[in-house]
Motif scaffolding. Sequence first.
Motif, short mmCIF file in Angstrom:
data_model
loop_
_atom_site.label_atom_id
_atom_site.label_comp_id
_atom_site.label_asym_id
_atom_site.label_seq_id
_atom_site.Cartn_x
_atom_site.Cartn_y
_atom_site.Cartn_z
N HIS A 1 -8.14 8.14 -0.90
CA HIS A 1 -8.85 8.92 0.14
C HIS A 1 -9.56 10.19 -0.35
CE1 HIS A 1 -7.10 6.08 2.80
NE2 HIS A 1 -5.93 6.66 2.92
N SER B 1 0.84 -1.20 0.00
CA SER B 1 0.00 0.00 0.00
C SER B 1 0.87 1.25 0.00
CB SER B 1 -0.88 -0.02 1.26
OG SER B 1 -1.65 1.15 1.34
N SER C 1 -3.59 4.48 -1.46
CA SER C 1 -4.36 5.24 -0.48
C SER C 1 -4.82 6.52 -1.17
CB SER C 1 -3.49 5.57 0.73
OG SER C 1 -3.03 4.39 1.31
N ASN D 1 -10.35 5.67 11.47
CA ASN D 1 -10.13 5.41 12.88
C ASN D 1 -9.72 6.71 13.54
OD1 ASN D 1 -9.96 3.13 14.65
ND2 ASN D 1 -8.87 2.08 12.98
#
Length: 350
Positions: free
Chosen positions: A217, A192, A215, A291
């Motif tokens: 996002h 990743s 990633s 998170n």
Amino acid sequence: MEKSDIMSLDLDELKEELTLIGEKSFRAAQIYEWLHVKLVSGFDEMTNVSKQLRDKLKEKYVINVPNIEQVLESKLDGTKKYLFSFKDGSIIESVLMRYKHGNSVCISSQVGCRMGCKFCASTLDGLERNLLPSEMLGQIYAIQREIGERISNIVIMGSGEPFDNFDNFLKFIQLITCEKGLNISARNITVSTCGLVDKIRELADKKLQITLAISIHSPTDELRKEIMPIAKKYSVNEIMDACRYYYKQTGRRITFEYSLIEDVNDSEECAKALIKLVKGLNCHINLIPVNTIKERNYKHSTREYIEKFKNILENNKVNATIRRELGSDINAACGQLRKSYMEQTLRNGE
Ligand code: SAH
């Protein structure tokens, strides 16, 4: 004299080293097997190697297996978080996930990280140092030894940016996929990245069967720059071009990670822009409820928003899944376990 790192050597390099110290090169295969198949942590465990040679090896080399400092195990699904330390005192974390299809380990590639993603705990104190190939292997070896079961899948998605430690990452891949070592298939490895475009292209040219996870996002440069500083260097379009190139070179479906943050990147417009962005590319989108880390006030989107986001993607024929939460009772976002451990030791004045 500083001892050299024997576990980062491939078989040919090990043969050369042994010849240099006046040993027969066939010894290399034995030692390599002790290190990478039998997973020893000390030279004295190499019982078919003479005491004399073991002593010589001890003098010159070190086996970089980390120490287990702490293990947290989920009562819900058996997920385990490991906090490891290396000889220089560096602390890293790794995660073992148990699936029906086998054991998967998520490893760190650096101590800390310098990418600065706003929602991530690993980067809060910047980069401490790169991990050596042996130290990436060591995380997997230590876990396999501890559980006494084979690890079959690897994800390089722990702390650090693997493409910011590219040469060590490549050597690690060579060693972990080596037939004479743990022999993990490249197809069972996922790496990743936050999107270091040059390195994506370089990896593509190696034509390995590794799964590439990006990633992303955010579907736009504007928004991406707000949460990921790397977006100032590489545009979303440059990343997409590199992904198309990766697919062309390897035939591997690309994964996009999209951490959903309430009121930041979870709108209908974002979903639509994302659909447009990935159009025509064989890919899969992994939706991750962000998170929360205590240093930032990002919150994850509500379940309703996450489902809605997923449905928009699916209705437009874009593959998407919501990441299953593993080990939610031992939950800690990327790098959080390490961070709280370090804060604790600082408080205790160690
Ligand atoms: N540097 C690499 C790999 C490490 S991070 C990368 O950026 O891909 C692994 C994944 O976890 C990345 O997708 C990262 O953006 C994501 N991540 C980090 N902190 C997170 C958090 N608090 N909540 C959800 N995802 C997070």
